[in-house]
Design a protein around this motif. Structure first.
Motif, PDB file in Angstrom:
ATOM      1  N   GLY A 217      65.812 -34.380  25.580  1.00 48.18           N
ATOM      2  CA  GLY A 217      66.670 -35.555  25.390  1.00 48.18           C
ATOM      3  C   GLY A 217      67.665 -35.733  26.523  1.00 48.18           C
ATOM      4  N   LEU A 218      67.462 -36.763  27.339  1.00 42.68           N
ATOM      5  CA  LEU A 218      68.362 -36.984  28.480  1.00 42.68           C
ATOM      6  C   LEU A 218      69.758 -37.414  28.035  1.00 42.68           C
ATOM      7  CD1 LEU A 218      68.942 -37.143  31.491  1.00 42.68           C
ATOM      8  CD2 LEU A 218      67.946 -39.427  31.521  1.00 42.68           C
ATOM      9  N   ARG A 219      69.817 -38.272  27.007  1.00 45.87           N
ATOM     10  CA  ARG A 219      71.132 -38.743  26.542  1.00 45.87           C
ATOM     11  C   ARG A 219      72.000 -37.564  26.095  1.00 45.87           C
ATOM     12  NH1 ARG A 219      69.221 -44.054  24.819  1.00 45.87           N
ATOM     13  NH2 ARG A 219      67.793 -42.917  23.499  1.00 45.87           N
ATOM     14  N   ALA A 220      71.356 -36.639  25.379  1.00 44.47           N
ATOM     15  CA  ALA A 220      72.092 -35.492  24.854  1.00 44.47           C
ATOM     16  C   ALA A 220      72.359 -34.437  25.936  1.00 44.47           C
ATOM     17  CB  ALA A 220      71.315 -34.857  23.703  1.00 44.47           C
ATOM     18  N   ARG A 221      71.636 -34.508  27.056  1.00 41.46           N
ATOM     19  CA  ARG A 221      71.688 -33.426  28.043  1.00 41.46           C
ATOM     20  C   ARG A 221      72.292 -33.829  29.387  1.00 41.46           C
ATOM     21  NH1 ARG A 221      71.186 -30.374  24.795  1.00 41.46           N
ATOM     22  NH2 ARG A 221      69.118 -30.994  24.174  1.00 41.46           N
ATOM     23  N   LYS A 222      72.704 -35.101  29.514  1.00 42.39           N
ATOM     24  CA  LYS A 222      73.116 -35.630  30.814  1.00 42.39           C
ATOM     25  C   LYS A 222      74.162 -34.766  31.524  1.00 42.39           C
ATOM     26  CE  LYS A 222      74.632 -40.089  32.383  1.00 42.39           C
ATOM     27  NZ  LYS A 222      75.281 -41.309  31.895  1.00 42.39           N
TER      28      LYS A 222
ATOM     29  N   LYS B 238      63.054 -38.682  26.072  1.00 43.60           N
ATOM     30  CA  LYS B 238      63.353 -39.408  24.826  1.00 43.60           C
ATOM     31  C   LYS B 238      64.184 -40.661  25.101  1.00 43.60           C
ATOM     32  CE  LYS B 238      63.200 -35.258  21.908  1.00 43.60           C
ATOM     33  NZ  LYS B 238      63.926 -34.468  20.908  1.00 43.60           N
ATOM     34  N   ILE B 239      63.825 -41.367  26.158  1.00 42.81           N
ATOM     35  CA  ILE B 239      64.588 -42.556  26.551  1.00 42.81           C
ATOM     36  C   ILE B 239      63.626 -43.572  27.179  1.00 42.81           C
ATOM     37  CG2 ILE B 239      65.150 -41.899  28.938  1.00 42.81           C
ATOM     38  CD1 ILE B 239      68.051 -42.618  28.359  1.00 42.81           C
TER      39      ILE B 239
ATOM     40  N   ASP C 216      66.798 -47.805  29.862  1.00 40.84           N
ATOM     41  CA  ASP C 216      68.039 -47.067  29.588  1.00 40.84           C
ATOM     42  C   ASP C 216      68.264 -45.889  30.540  1.00 40.84           C
ATOM     43  OD1 ASP C 216      68.705 -48.703  27.405  1.00 40.84           O
ATOM     44  OD2 ASP C 216      67.376 -47.550  26.090  1.00 40.84           O
TER      45      ASP C 216
ATOM     46  N   PRO D 184      69.551 -43.737  33.435  1.00 47.88           N
ATOM     47  CA  PRO D 184      70.766 -43.862  34.268  1.00 47.88           C
ATOM     48  C   PRO D 184      70.505 -43.590  35.758  1.00 47.88           C
ATOM     49  CG  PRO D 184      70.775 -41.743  33.138  1.00 47.88           C
ATOM     50  CD  PRO D 184      69.517 -42.449  32.692  1.00 47.88           C
TER      51      PRO D 184
ATOM     52  N   LYS E  36      60.523 -44.918  24.103  1.00 46.96           N
ATOM     53  CA  LYS E  36      61.552 -44.818  23.090  1.00 46.96           C
ATOM     54  C   LYS E  36      61.376 -43.565  22.207  1.00 46.96           C
ATOM     55  CE  LYS E  36      63.952 -47.585  19.650  1.00 46.96           C
ATOM     56  NZ  LYS E  36      64.168 -48.913  19.097  1.00 46.96           N
TER      57      LYS E  36
END
Length: 255
Positions: A10-15, A36-37, A41, A43, A60
DNA sequence: ATGGCTCTCGCGGAGAGA
């Protein structure tokens, strides 16, 4: 030149965690799995500021792979032919004279699950595409979701026959290597036991209950130029209040 | 381990991961 692979869960959770790692290790080329993105979305600016051009094959909620390159590159391929139903799991970028591919191989769920047959079929597609490649310098890295040898599981021989540990899966890894790719870990460490993944549950990391499922395969000349193969266990640990992925980053240093 | 974490979607709890 430092080349890495990492299932980040998960990139959002791991950025922020990924940022700490990139700054500390300074890899030149990275393959990420389980973003998972969606592409929209991703970045890009965030990674540009860290000095990387990103190539993304996202989706997604599930799967998703990306490549970060300090030296840029040219997108060659997204996905495996005929395997789109299994999700976004492969991307290839040409960086100078190197064809760099990262993959997130299907899990298979269970040997009785339809996904297990799908996993073997996905591998057959990967093997057949690898066989066709005429590139001299190739790297195929990622999360292979196969425990290639009994020593690569904390359960050793006892796990043989379970999902990830079947003869059919091990045959696929062998066939993949026979297309001209060498598992650099196996060349470097022979019969040592090291893992790249540990379950989040039950204190598996500290109890040394893990699997070696992430690795870097390469053609002969690349393998010869490899000075070091590192499983970056320190980044499987918490960083302050940042949660780690359940996979450790893996990298090689080339001469 | 019949699942003890963590992720996503989306607002509750289910499904997936390995």
């Amino acid at each position: 030149m430092r080349i890495a692979t990492w299932n980040i869960n998960g990139l959002r959770a791991r950025k922020e965690f990924v940022e700490v790692w990139l700054k500390e290790r300074q890899p030149d080329l990275v393959g990420f799995q389980e973003l998972k993105i969606q592409d929209v979305d991703f970045p890009h600016e965030f990674f540009e500021e860290l000095g990387y051009e990103a190539f993304v094959h996202g989706q997604k909620s599930w799967n998703g792979v990306a490549i970060l390159s300090k030296a840029g590159g040219k997108l060659i391929q997204k996905g495996l032919k005929g395997q789109d139903d299994f999700g976004a799991r492969l991307i290839t970028v040409q960086v100078n004279d190197l064809e760099f591919t990262t993959c997130y191989c299907p899990n298979g769920k269970d040997i009785d699950h339809p996904d297990y047959i799908g996993k073997l079929d996905w591998y057959d597609s990967l093997i057949s595409e690898s066989k066709k490649s005429e590139q001299k310098n190739r790297i195929l890295c990622g999360d292979f979701n196969i425990v290639a040898r009994p020593i690569d599981s904390w359960k050793g021989e006892k796990a043989t026959g379970e999902i990830f540990h079947t003869q059919e899966e091990r045959l696929r890894m062998k066939e993949l290597k026979s297309t001209g790719l060498e598992d650099i870990y196996e060349s470097k460490y022979k019969d040592e036991q090291m893992f790249t993944w540990w379950d989040y549950r039950g204190g598996s990391f500290h109890r040394k209950h893990g699997l070696r499922i992430d690795t870097i395969l390469a053609t002969k000349d690349i393998a010869k130029r490899t000075k070091d193969f590192v499983i970056d266990r320190d980044f499987r640990k918490k960083k302050g209040d940042l949660t780690p992925s359940d996979h450790a980053p893996v990298y090689i240093d080339l001469e």
